[in-house]
Design a protein around this motif. Structure first.
Motif, PDB file in Angstrom:
ATOM      1  N   GLN A   1      39.381  39.059  50.453  1.00 48.56           N
ATOM      2  CA  GLN A   1      40.421  38.568  49.556  1.00 48.56           C
ATOM      3  C   GLN A   1      40.415  39.368  48.259  1.00 48.56           C
ATOM      4  OE1 GLN A   1      43.032  36.779  49.435  1.00 48.56           O
ATOM      5  NE2 GLN A   1      42.940  36.349  51.607  1.00 48.56           N
ATOM      6  N   ASP A   2      40.431  40.680  48.372  1.00 49.35           N
ATOM      7  CA  ASP A   2      40.548  41.502  47.179  1.00 49.35           C
ATOM      8  C   ASP A   2      41.962  41.377  46.637  1.00 49.35           C
ATOM      9  OD1 ASP A   2      41.372  44.812  48.339  1.00 49.35           O
ATOM     10  OD2 ASP A   2      41.617  42.910  49.394  1.00 49.35           O
ATOM     11  N   THR A   3      42.093  41.471  45.352  1.00 45.21           N
ATOM     12  CA  THR A   3      43.401  41.373  44.719  1.00 45.21           C
ATOM     13  C   THR A   3      43.594  42.548  43.778  1.00 45.21           C
ATOM     14  OG1 THR A   3      42.528  40.008  42.907  1.00 45.21           O
ATOM     15  CG2 THR A   3      43.403  38.851  44.847  1.00 45.21           C
ATOM     16  N   GLY A   4      44.815  42.706  43.329  1.00 48.25           N
ATOM     17  CA  GLY A   4      45.142  43.796  42.431  1.00 48.25           C
ATOM     18  C   GLY A   4      46.269  44.644  42.998  1.00 48.25           C
ATOM     19  N   PRO A   5      46.874  45.494  42.182  1.00 47.12           N
ATOM     20  CA  PRO A   5      48.034  46.278  42.613  1.00 47.12           C
ATOM     21  C   PRO A   5      47.773  47.206  43.787  1.00 47.12           C
ATOM     22  CG  PRO A   5      47.801  46.328  40.222  1.00 47.12           C
ATOM     23  CD  PRO A   5      46.562  45.701  40.753  1.00 47.12           C
ATOM     24  N   GLN A   6      46.512  47.630  44.003  1.00 47.36           N
ATOM     25  CA  GLN A   6      46.194  48.553  45.083  1.00 47.36           C
ATOM     26  C   GLN A   6      45.359  47.902  46.190  1.00 47.36           C
ATOM     27  OE1 GLN A   6      47.684  51.530  45.046  1.00 47.36           O
ATOM     28  NE2 GLN A   6      48.551  50.947  43.059  1.00 47.36           N
TER      29      GLN A   6
ATOM     30  N   ILE B   1      56.685  36.375  38.793  1.00 46.76           N
ATOM     31  CA  ILE B   1      56.265  34.984  38.953  1.00 46.76           C
ATOM     32  C   ILE B   1      55.301  34.584  37.843  1.00 46.76           C
ATOM     33  CG2 ILE B   1      54.991  33.382  40.436  1.00 46.76           C
ATOM     34  CD1 ILE B   1      56.075  34.882  42.844  1.00 46.76           C
ATOM     35  N   GLN B   2      54.350  35.447  37.521  1.00 49.88           N
ATOM     36  CA  GLN B   2      53.402  35.132  36.449  1.00 49.88           C
ATOM     37  C   GLN B   2      54.103  35.012  35.104  1.00 49.88           C
ATOM     38  OE1 GLN B   2      50.382  38.204  36.760  1.00 49.88           O
ATOM     39  NE2 GLN B   2      49.143  36.938  38.136  1.00 49.88           N
ATOM     40  N   GLN B   3      55.044  35.892  34.850  1.00 51.59           N
ATOM     41  CA  GLN B   3      55.774  35.823  33.582  1.00 51.59           C
ATOM     42  C   GLN B   3      56.565  34.532  33.494  1.00 51.59           C
ATOM     43  OE1 GLN B   3      55.365  38.322  31.206  1.00 51.59           O
ATOM     44  NE2 GLN B   3      56.339  36.820  29.860  1.00 51.59           N
ATOM     45  N   GLN B   4      57.156  34.107  34.609  1.00 52.15           N
ATOM     46  CA  GLN B   4      57.940  32.876  34.632  1.00 52.15           C
ATOM     47  C   GLN B   4      57.075  31.641  34.455  1.00 52.15           C
ATOM     48  OE1 GLN B   4      61.211  33.965  34.171  1.00 52.15           O
ATOM     49  NE2 GLN B   4      61.852  32.471  35.700  1.00 52.15           N
TER      50      GLN B   4
ATOM     51  N   PRO C   1      47.531  41.813  36.274  1.00 47.53           N
ATOM     52  CA  PRO C   1      47.598  42.628  37.496  1.00 47.53           C
ATOM     53  C   PRO C   1      46.393  42.470  38.416  1.00 47.53           C
ATOM     54  CG  PRO C   1      48.334  43.903  35.609  1.00 47.53           C
ATOM     55  CD  PRO C   1      47.757  42.630  35.065  1.00 47.53           C
ATOM     56  N   GLU C   2      45.222  42.134  37.865  1.00 49.20           N
ATOM     57  CA  GLU C   2      44.025  42.025  38.696  1.00 49.20           C
ATOM     58  C   GLU C   2      44.110  40.879  39.691  1.00 49.20           C
ATOM     59  OE1 GLU C   2      41.694  44.349  38.811  1.00 49.20           O
ATOM     60  OE2 GLU C   2      43.091  45.349  37.446  1.00 49.20           O
ATOM     61  N   THR C   3      45.027  39.941  39.477  1.00 53.94           N
ATOM     62  CA  THR C   3      45.173  38.813  40.403  1.00 53.94           C
ATOM     63  C   THR C   3      46.327  38.999  41.377  1.00 53.94           C
ATOM     64  OG1 THR C   3      46.628  37.573  38.904  1.00 53.94           O
ATOM     65  CG2 THR C   3      44.244  37.236  38.669  1.00 53.94           C
ATOM     66  N   TRP C   4      47.028  40.108  41.304  1.00 50.41           N
ATOM     67  CA  TRP C   4      48.180  40.318  42.189  1.00 50.41           C
ATOM     68  C   TRP C   4      47.725  40.437  43.636  1.00 50.41           C
ATOM     69  CZ3 TRP C   4      51.303  44.675  39.242  1.00 50.41           C
ATOM     70  CH2 TRP C   4      51.760  44.131  38.033  1.00 50.41           C
ATOM     71  N   ASN C   5      48.517  39.864  44.548  1.00 50.72           N
ATOM     72  CA  ASN C   5      48.214  39.984  45.968  1.00 50.72           C
ATOM     73  C   ASN C   5      49.458  40.252  46.806  1.00 50.72           C
ATOM     74  OD1 ASN C   5      49.383  37.240  46.418  1.00 50.72           O
ATOM     75  ND2 ASN C   5      47.579  36.640  45.227  1.00 50.72           N
TER      76      ASN C   5
END
Length: 322
Positions: A216-221, A277-280, A287-291
């Motif tokens: 369950q790694d997260t982040g833009p890459q 979604i985070q901004q809303q 970004p480190e939580t993006w999936n």
């Protein structure tokens, strides 16, 4: 998007579970996960839409790897489960019984959903050849549904369950969440983009990409982000080739797919970007939580699929950066 009035529709894989969402008997033996469009909400929390979205984005770090292969993105727990081998047990009613031709698809959004499923199935059968296996079902529901990935509520949004090879779609999602809560577009092709994205997860599953995502790694890459962007790219591939798809007799299914349709898909992709979604919901991004990828990433990879139209171009796992 306009369908061929003479095309014949195949409703054999499209089901409606109604409001209760109970689709069969049996037990899912382990915790399993589904792959969703972008609203990864806890299915047990009864809070507002924005609260569920915000909680899900934070909670994804705590989720475990799915036993069925691929990420346990939804956090679903095995309960009474749907069995694709027991379609007759489903509470399907007659929602799709009248969907017989492309003319019906042009006049009725339920029948349009059938036509798009038919088009996606025909396209990917041609593209994958011997590697292809159709989805077991496209199940619509309201309120909640049980699957072999577990029990989901409306909070989850559209998702693909690799355990039973099914796509699940709450038909209230587009008005209640995508449009009203996230400021996304309203239009017929928005749903078609979503269906194509979820079908893209099925293709990733067939080709073995979903099974690569073991953490369950997260982040833009991250691997989870690459998996989601691949589904967006596959959605673009189908959009590029949609007018070449046919019914069982060889009649074209789709007569035209316009630039406006493509623009609606891009607007929808932007609306379900992690940063949007985070901004809303939080007023800031992390970004480190993006999936699932940012709005820009999701738009870019749909465009890659649409403009280049090849499996190789959509190999997000081979890309240095996505």
């Amino acid at each position: 998007m306009r369908f061929n009035p003479r095309a014949r529709l195949d409703t054999s894989r499209v089901r409606d579970a109604g409001g209760g969402g109970r689709t069969s008997l049996g037990r899912a033996g382990s915790r399993r996960g589904g792959v969703g469009l972008g609203l990864l909400a806890s299915v047990f929390l009864r809070v507002g839409w924005k609260g569920r979205i915000a909680i899900a984005l934070a909670a994804v770090l705590l989720l475990t790897v799915a036993t069925c292969g691929g990420p346990d993105l939804l956090g679903l727990r095995g309960q009474t489960a749907y069995s694709p081998g027991r379609m007759a047990d489903a509470d399907t009613g007659d929602r799709y019984a009248h969907c017989r031709t492309g003319a019906d698809a042009n006049a009725d959004p339920d029948c349009a959903r059938v036509a798009v499923e038919n088009s996606l199935t025909d396209y990917w059968a041609d593209e994958l050849g011997g590697d292809f296996r159709p989805i077991s079902s496209l199940t619509t529901f309201t309120g909640g549904v049980t699957t072999q990935c577990g029990t989901a509520t409306t909070a989850v949004g559209p998702f693909y369950c690799p355990a039973d090879l099914g796509i699940y779609l709450d038909t209230t999602f587009f008005d209640d969440v995508l449009e009203r809560e996230l400021g996304g577009p309203d239009g017929g092709f928005v749903e078609f983009y979503v269906l194509a994205h979820e079908y893209g997860h099925h293709v990733s599953n067939l080709l073995g990409y979903l099974g690569r995502v073991r953490s369950q790694d997260t982040g833009p890459q991250s691997q989870t982000t690459r998996l989601e962007l691949q589904a967006d790219c596959y959605a673009g591939m189908w959009a590029h080739h949609a007018t070449t798809t046919e019914d069982a007799s060889g009649q074209p299914l789709v007569l035209d797919l316009t630039r406006r349709d493509v623009d609606l898909a891009l607007e929808a992709a932007a609306a379900v970007g992690d940063d949007h979604i985070q901004q809303q919901t939080r007023g800031q991004t992390n970004p480190e939580t993006w999936n699932h990828g940012s709005s820009a990433q999701r738009m870019r990879w749909f465009t890659v699929g649409y403009e280049q139209g090849s499996l190789r171009a959509c190999d997000t796992f081979a890309a240095d950066r996505v």
